[in-house]
Design a protein around this motif. Structure first.
Motif, short mmCIF file in Angstrom:
data_model
loop_
_atom_site.label_atom_id
_atom_site.label_comp_id
_atom_site.label_asym_id
_atom_site.label_seq_id
_atom_site.Cartn_x
_atom_site.Cartn_y
_atom_site.Cartn_z
N LYS A 154 0.85 -1.19 0.00
CA LYS A 154 0.00 0.00 0.00
C LYS A 154 0.88 1.24 0.00
CE LYS A 154 -4.03 -1.98 2.38
NZ LYS A 154 -4.97 -1.85 3.53
N ILE A 155 0.55 2.18 -0.88
CA ILE A 155 1.33 3.41 -0.98
C ILE A 155 0.40 4.61 -0.89
CG2 ILE A 155 3.00 4.73 -2.34
CD1 ILE A 155 2.38 1.29 -3.54
N LYS A 156 0.83 5.62 -0.16
CA LYS A 156 0.10 6.89 -0.11
C LYS A 156 1.14 7.99 -0.20
CE LYS A 156 -3.08 9.68 2.66
NZ LYS A 156 -3.88 9.78 3.91
N ASP A 157 1.02 8.85 -1.23
CA ASP A 157 2.02 9.90 -1.39
C ASP A 157 1.60 11.17 -0.64
OD1 ASP A 157 0.13 11.24 -2.94
OD2 ASP A 157 1.05 10.73 -4.84
N ALA A 158 2.45 12.19 -0.74
CA ALA A 158 2.23 13.42 0.01
C ALA A 158 0.97 14.15 -0.42
CB ALA A 158 3.44 14.35 -0.14
N GLN A 159 0.50 13.90 -1.65
CA GLN A 159 -0.70 14.56 -2.16
C GLN A 159 -1.98 13.81 -1.79
OE1 GLN A 159 2.14 14.20 -4.24
NE2 GLN A 159 2.62 16.23 -3.43
N GLY A 160 -1.83 12.66 -1.13
CA GLY A 160 -3.01 11.89 -0.74
C GLY A 160 -3.42 10.84 -1.74
N ASN A 161 -2.67 10.70 -2.83
CA ASN A 161 -2.97 9.66 -3.82
C ASN A 161 -2.61 8.29 -3.25
OD1 ASN A 161 -3.65 11.63 -5.91
ND2 ASN A 161 -1.45 12.05 -5.98
N LYS A 162 -3.46 7.30 -3.48
CA LYS A 162 -3.23 5.98 -2.90
C LYS A 162 -3.10 4.91 -3.99
CE LYS A 162 -5.97 7.08 1.22
NZ LYS A 162 -7.17 6.70 2.03
N ALA A 163 -2.33 3.89 -3.70
CA ALA A 163 -2.17 2.76 -4.61
C ALA A 163 -2.06 1.48 -3.77
CB ALA A 163 -0.94 2.94 -5.48
N LYS A 164 -2.64 0.42 -4.27
CA LYS A 164 -2.54 -0.87 -3.60
C LYS A 164 -2.17 -1.93 -4.61
CE LYS A 164 -5.14 -4.32 -0.95
NZ LYS A 164 -6.46 -4.70 -0.36
N ILE A 165 -1.17 -2.74 -4.28
CA ILE A 165 -0.72 -3.83 -5.15
C ILE A 165 -1.01 -5.15 -4.44
CG2 ILE A 165 1.22 -4.80 -6.39
CD1 ILE A 165 2.58 -2.05 -6.13
N ASP A 166 -1.86 -5.96 -5.04
CA ASP A 166 -2.23 -7.24 -4.44
C ASP A 166 -1.06 -8.22 -4.52
OD1 ASP A 166 -3.39 -10.07 -4.40
OD2 ASP A 166 -5.14 -8.87 -3.87
N GLY A 167 -0.68 -8.78 -3.40
CA GLY A 167 0.46 -9.69 -3.36
C GLY A 167 0.21 -11.02 -4.01
N ASP A 168 -1.06 -11.39 -4.21
CA ASP A 168 -1.39 -12.68 -4.79
C ASP A 168 -1.40 -12.68 -6.32
OD1 ASP A 168 -1.71 -13.92 -2.28
OD2 ASP A 168 -3.74 -13.12 -2.11
N ASP A 169 -2.14 -11.73 -6.88
CA ASP A 169 -2.27 -11.73 -8.34
C ASP A 169 -1.66 -10.50 -9.01
OD1 ASP A 169 -4.05 -9.71 -7.71
OD2 ASP A 169 -5.85 -10.84 -8.25
N GLY A 170 -1.07 -9.60 -8.22
CA GLY A 170 -0.40 -8.44 -8.79
C GLY A 170 -1.34 -7.33 -9.25
N THR A 171 -2.63 -7.44 -8.93
CA THR A 171 -3.58 -6.40 -9.32
C THR A 171 -3.21 -5.08 -8.66
OG1 THR A 171 -5.39 -7.98 -9.58
CG2 THR A 171 -5.99 -5.67 -9.25
N VAL A 172 -3.22 -4.02 -9.46
CA VAL A 172 -2.91 -2.68 -8.95
C VAL A 172 -4.19 -1.85 -8.91
CG1 VAL A 172 -1.59 -0.56 -9.32
CG2 VAL A 172 -0.58 -2.76 -9.91
N LYS A 173 -4.45 -1.26 -7.75
CA LYS A 173 -5.60 -0.37 -7.61
C LYS A 173 -5.09 1.03 -7.29
CE LYS A 173 -8.73 -3.99 -5.92
NZ LYS A 173 -9.60 -4.43 -4.78
N LEU A 174 -5.48 1.99 -8.11
CA LEU A 174 -5.06 3.38 -7.93
C LEU A 174 -6.26 4.21 -7.49
CD1 LEU A 174 -2.97 3.80 -11.20
CD2 LEU A 174 -2.14 3.10 -8.95
N LYS A 175 -6.04 5.05 -6.48
CA LYS A 175 -7.10 5.91 -5.98
C LYS A 175 -6.56 7.32 -5.83
CE LYS A 175 -10.51 6.44 -2.28
NZ LYS A 175 -10.96 5.96 -0.94
N PRO A 176 -6.65 8.13 -6.90
CA PRO A 176 -6.16 9.50 -6.85
C PRO A 176 -6.96 10.32 -5.84
CG PRO A 176 -6.52 8.80 -9.11
CD PRO A 176 -7.17 7.78 -8.23
N GLU A 177 -6.34 11.33 -5.25
CA GLU A 177 -7.02 12.20 -4.31
C GLU A 177 -8.20 12.89 -5.00
OE1 GLU A 177 -7.91 14.29 -0.80
OE2 GLU A 177 -6.73 12.49 -1.22
N ASP A 178 -7.97 13.31 -6.24
CA ASP A 178 -9.02 13.93 -7.04
C ASP A 178 -9.14 13.17 -8.36
OD1 ASP A 178 -9.55 16.07 -5.21
OD2 ASP A 178 -7.69 17.01 -5.90
N GLY A 179 -10.09 12.27 -8.43
CA GLY A 179 -10.23 11.50 -9.65
C GLY A 179 -10.88 10.14 -9.39
#
Length: 207
Positions: A176-201
């Motif tokens: 799980k990653i969250k940058d200084a702007q509040g944008n979030k990303a999650k990388i599933d350890g099982d299948d490698g699926t990436v989920k991106l959740k921008p602060e605005d978007g």
């Protein structure tokens, strides 16, 4: 200009003054354009430096994990990740306002890098890479000041830099990653699926 020649001397003088102002304006506009171009070039150079630094960190991490000692091979891996960083950077710019189609294009960028790596990595090394692919996703290395996340699955590892962002690697391998702007990303350890959740978007899912 032909009509100006018919005016009285005073009018001619005014015309000359006007021309002088026009030249000044043109000079100012040229200077502004030059400054804008210089600023744009500097920004591009700064991003390029970040792409190269990020690629180097990922390549070094992969080399350490997989015991790759051939420096030429590590350099080649770095070049592949550098190209990926450039492509992803272009996509982030392209989809700033509208994320429609972003997931497919990002997936294509990751697949292209996988194909490059498969083309020159030894078969056993590429197999090992496939099982831990999420570890080398760019989203886990967006914070340029932090070290690569620990891949120890025995516990949750967390890296945080004040004012910069936060990175977590959970026991199940999820990142799980969250940058200084509040944008979030999650990388599933099982299948490698990436989920991106921008602060605005809108949310984006990459399988």
């Amino acid at each position: 200009m032909k009509k100006l020649l018919l005016f009285l001397p005073l009018a001619a003088a005014c015309a000359l003054t006007s021309c002088g102002d026009s030249n000044s304006t043109a000079t100012t506009e040229t200077t502004t354009a030059t400054e804008t171009a210089t600023t744009s070039t500097a920004a591009t150079g700064d991003m390029d430096s970040q792409y190269r630094s990020r690629a180097q960190r990922i390549a070094d991490k992969m080399a350490a994990d997989m015991k790759i000692t051939d420096t030429a091979m590590v350099s080649r891996i770095e070049d592949s990740y550098y190209s990926r960083a450039q492509r992803l950077g272009e996509l982030r710019t392209k989809y700033t306002a509208d994320t429609t189609g972003m997931a497919a294009d990002m997936r294509s960028a990751y697949s292209q890098t996988d194909s490059e790596l498969k083309g020159y990595l030894p078969a056993e090394t590429y197999t090992a890479y496939e099982t831990s692919r999420p570890t080398y996703y760019e989203e886990a290395y967006m914070d340029e000041t932090s070290a690569p996340a620990s891949t120890d699955n025995s516990a949750t590892a967390s890296t945080e830099t004040s004012g910069e962002g936060k990175l977590k690697v959970k026991a199940d391998g999820d990142v799980k990653i969250k940058d200084a702007q509040g944008n979030k990303a999650k990388i599933d350890g099982d299948d490698g699926t990436v989920k991106l959740k921008p602060e605005d978007g809108e949310k984006t899912k990459i399988k």
